[in-house]
Design an enzyme around this catalytic site. Structure first.
Site, mmCIF file in Angstrom:
data_model
loop_
_atom_site.group_PDB
_atom_site.id
_atom_site.type_symbol
_atom_site.label_atom_id
_atom_site.label_comp_id
_atom_site.label_asym_id
_atom_site.label_seq_id
_atom_site.Cartn_x
_atom_site.Cartn_y
_atom_site.Cartn_z
ATOM 1 C CD GLU A 7 22.538 53.508 19.629
ATOM 2 O OE1 GLU A 7 23.079 54.607 19.817
ATOM 3 O OE2 GLU A 7 21.554 53.351 18.898
ATOM 4 C CE LYS A 8 23.117 54.667 24.465
ATOM 5 N NZ LYS A 8 21.886 54.803 23.656
ATOM 6 C CG ASP A 102 19.514 55.298 20.402
ATOM 7 O OD1 ASP A 102 18.944 54.572 21.239
ATOM 8 O OD2 ASP A 102 20.456 56.059 20.698
ATOM 9 C CG ASP A 104 19.129 58.074 15.742
ATOM 10 O OD1 ASP A 104 19.610 56.934 15.586
ATOM 11 O OD2 ASP A 104 19.603 58.890 16.552
ATOM 12 C CE1 TYR A 322 17.513 58.026 20.911
ATOM 13 C CE2 TYR A 322 16.557 59.319 19.131
ATOM 14 C CZ TYR A 322 17.616 58.619 19.661
ATOM 15 O OH TYR A 322 18.783 58.504 18.956
ATOM 16 N NE ARG A 324 22.599 60.918 20.886
ATOM 17 C CZ ARG A 324 22.702 60.510 22.141
ATOM 18 N NH1 ARG A 324 21.645 59.940 22.724
ATOM 19 N NH2 ARG A 324 23.823 60.650 22.817
#
Length: 790
Positions: A7-8, A102, A104, A322, A324
């Site tokens: 993701e990043k 991530d 989610d 994590y 979030r």
């Protein structure tokens, strides 16, 4: 070749470290023996803006709403084009792809939308990274899942994104245009979650302004039992005189009279109920992001965004899992990690955490360890990586402390106490008291504070006082025992206003949204869902409301106070947008989508219908504030004071669509005495076939006093004088079609005002269509072989 798409960049780097080296660094990706690792920069694709679907949407017009795409478009973000190209080239070369977003809903969509955009048909695996330490990454890499298992999660995220677009793009335009008609500037942003959140603050502020304290009286008495004295509180009967609607005694004379009556001691009191039960309070659960944000806000005064940012830093430093997460439970498989984590906390350079960790019992297994409650992620806990608190910032230390404290609590016994409730009848009146005796402090030992009062807000203090009352020491008694009245007294108290929201308490309100829902049945249904917004977006939503100047921060506690713009917007919007009922139901539907129930098409069809209905309501909305005057002619604008050649007058803010004017009298518009009776004028219409001017009601439409005349007045007066009811060229740029076979009004409804019908007119450049409601509505449309292009 296996390709990991993170993701990043920071996540990509951590994954590469855990693959077989050496790691070769390239432009936009890393090469290892186990595969190539690349990354996105968050969302590198964005949803197309309305004008990217059709250039005409660049100008905001009510007749264009609602804008509902038939085929949804995604656009490569300008700043991410280079990285997107790198990802595309790597996908072309890959044999297998590992989705490393991530764990989610949003993280799932972020990588999936890139794969869908490129129409990727290659096999895709999913790695779920709840922590970035080496052991966690290697463990997750050995347990790759088929990405198709998370299709429903992607659908849920996609449905949310498109619903937000429909509501945000359309209703922001609709109500901004309504505001402009009322002479107000700026953009009035409307959001599916943002708006009901703002409405919570507006309503709370109005409760405060309308609040009037009420004095009331409570009566306490001391009773003597053979085993000792105790105090009890008088409870009034429903038929008691002097009570308000909430059963509070508000008549001081009655309080005095009751004290006098009790002092007579004409009879003994009697224990009518005696209940004693052992209660157990299970260990508090570890943190989800929301629960962490709320507690950090109460204890340290941190705003939710700061808590999220700090938790993210701890995650990237591999110290916590994590951040979030919307889950407060832990997988059974991680119970074996507890020994190492607690040992690290025992050796930590923080005395309190070390002392607590020393007393932990690894045989204790709290309710937090529950695989059935785990989705893609689990609660936020410390990792097995050792931490040096001195290397962290103050915020990082404090957030880590809270996370570690909650984790340690899982290895303490439950809290056990005896609770006693007693009812006493004395002189036909009821008194009650309760007591609590702690048998085992258990996990609550971690949350006992010497200076507790300093860390409590008003609501917590109220709860704390109630708990103190429950902890009264009560003598041993049984039902039927007699007691003797010793003395009594009454206290004068005042009702307290509700407290203003802070960022953390508003976030708690978003999570527990069922408390603010109007519909009783919906309230019951929504009690167990996750509120409105997501763990990752709630803080951003609140921050955005402040940035857009809908909310302001006041005082040391940074209370959220609505601005004038907030009142204007919330007052203009219908209940469907300002109360959380609809939004909370949608969140429930989105949650169901993620579990495979329902379809994205059904959800978006309902959203489109909802949007269309609210756009229609917006065309009839008048944004009138206190001390403003709604235009009585168009009912959409407000009257604004202006300066003319003959002095001050009032004109409609909806000019040129409405040309209402009237005189100024003592700083106010003289609406009642305006020369033209526009109510009668509204009932007049043109009939182009016989050129008669039809009106109902009175014959005389003018009054005989000297006042300003609007443009509408002049047109009507001129037509009345000449008795020629075809519009004159100097008053209208729209000569009426003279074809007898063409009707004056057609079956085509004007899409702008939604009141007039369209007429076909020959102009200088050929045929076109215009609204019969002219000059009230100036909408025009192109002609296509006798049909208006709408």
């Amino acid at each position: 070749m296996r390709l990991y798409i993170a993701e990043k960049p920071s996540m990509g780097a951590e994954i590469a470290k855990c693959l077989t080296g050496p790691v070769q660094r390239k432009d936009g990706y890393l090469i290892t023996k186990d595969g190539i690792v690349t990354w996105a920069f968050g969302h590198i694709l964005r949803q197309a803006e309305p004008e990217e679907y059709n250039a005409k949407y660049k100008n905001w017009k009510a007749e264009d709403l609602p804008i509902i795409p038939k085929q949804w478009k995604m656009i490569i973000d300008e700043s991410c084009k280079k990285q997107f190209g790198i990802i595309k080239n790597l996908i072309d070369k890959a044999d297998e792809i590992v989705h490393a977003g991530d764990p989610d809903r949003e993280g799932q969509l972020l990588i999936d939308e890139v794969l869908d955009y490129l129409n990727c048909q290659k096999p895709v695996k999913r790695i779920l990274l709840n922590a970035l330490d080496e052991e966690s990454i290697k463990k997750a890499n050995k347990d790759l899942r088929d990405n198709r298992d998370f299709l429903n999660l992607k659908k849920s995220a996609l449905a949310r994104a498109r619903a937000d677009w429909l509501i945000g793009m359309n209703l922001s335009r609709a109500y901004t245009l309504a505001a402009r008609r009322a002479g107000k500037k700026g953009v009035f942003a409307v959001g599916r979650v943002k708006t009901p959140t703002l409405a919570l603050v507006v309503r709370r502020e109005r409760e405060l302004k309308d609040f009037k304290p009420v004095d009331y009286f409570t009566i306490k008495a001391i009773f003597a039992h053979e085993n000792g004295e105790f105090s009890a509180t008088w409870k009034p009967k429903d038929t008691q005189a002097g009570l308000d609607f909430e059963n509070r005694l508000i008549d001081e004379n009655i309080a005095k009279a009751l004290i006098g009556k009790f002092a007579q001691k004409t009879e003994a009191g009697k224990i009518t109920a005696y209940q004693k039960a052992q209660k157990k309070e299970a260990q508090r659960l570890p943190f989800s992001l929301s629960s962490l944000q709320v507690l950090a806000g109460k204890k340290y005064g941190y705003d939710p965004q700061l808590v999220l940012d700090t938790a993210q830093k701890l995650y990237e430093k591999k110290l916590t899992t994590y951040p979030r997460s919307d889950c407060e439970y832990l997988p059974q498989s991680q119970f074996s990690d507890a020994k190492i984590i607690l040992q690290n906390l025992y050796n930590i350079n923080e005395k309190q955490l070390a002392n607590w960790a020393k007393k932990c019992d690894l045989k204790t297994k709290s309710r937090a360890w529950n695989d059935k409650k785990i989705t893609a992620h689990h609660a936020i806990i410390p990792t097995k990586v050792k931490v040096n608190l001195m290397s962290l910032t103050t915020e990082e230390r404090n957030i880590y402390f809270l996370i570690a404290q909650a984790y340690i609590a899982q290895f303490y016994p439950v809290h056990i106490y005896d609770q006693t409730k007693i009812s006493i009848e004395y002189m036909q009146e009821l008194f009650v008291t309760s007591g609590r005796v702690v048998k085992q402090m258990g996990w609550k030992e971690l949350y006992v504070q010497n200076n507790k009062e300093k860390s409590l807000n008003e609501d917590d203090k109220k709860e704390d006082n109630e708990e103190k009352e429950e902890q009264n020491s009560l003598p041993l008694m049984k039902k039927g025992d007699e007691v003797e009245y010793v003395k009594g007294e009454y206290d004068k108290k005042s009702t307290k206003p509700p407290t203003r929201f802070t960022s953390s308490t508003l976030l708690a309100g978003m999570k527990d949204i069922h408390k603010y829902v109007k519909d009783v049945e919906v309230k019951k249904k929504l009690k167990d869902i996750y509120g409105i917004g997501t763990e990752a977006t709630r803080a951003t939503i609140i921050e955005d409301l402040v940035k857009r100047n809908f909310l302001q921060l006041e005082g040391k506690k940074k209370y959220l106070v609505p601005t004038q713009s907030a009142y204007i917007l919330i007052d203009a919007l219908p209940d469907e947008m300002t109360y959380p009922d609809s939004t909370a139901v949608w969140e429930d539907y989105l949650h169901s989508l993620s579990e495979g129930q329902g379809t994205i098409e059904e959800f978006l069809a309902k959203q489109a219908e909802f949007t269309q209905n609210l756009c229609i309501k917006a065309t009839k909305t008048v944004l009138v504030q206190e001390h403003e005057y709604k235009c009585p002619r168009c009912n959409q604008g407000i009257l604004v004071k202006r300066k003319g050649k003959n002095g001050e007058f009032w004109g409609c803010s909806n000019f040129p669509n409405c040309r209402m004017t009237c005189n100024d009298v003592d700083g106010k518009p003289d609406i009642e005495k305006t020369k033209f009776n526009f109510n009668n004028y509204r009932q007049m219409s043109y009939n182009n076939s016989d050129k008669n001017y039809i009106k109902s009601g009175q014959n005389e439409i003018f009054q005989q006093d000297n006042q300003l005349i609007s443009a509408w007045d002049l047109i009507a007066r001129e037509n009345t004088k000449k008795m020629n009811f075809a519009p004159k060229e100097k008053f209208s740029a729209m000569p009426i079609e003279k074809n007898k076979n063409t009707k004056a009004t057609s079956k085509y409804l004007c899409t702008r005002c939604k009141e007039g019908n369209l007429r076909r007119i020959r102009g200088k450049n050929g045929w076109f269509w215009a609204c019969s409601n002219y000059p009230h509505c100036t909408a025009t449309y192109d002609d296509n072989n006798g049909i208006p292009v709408i």
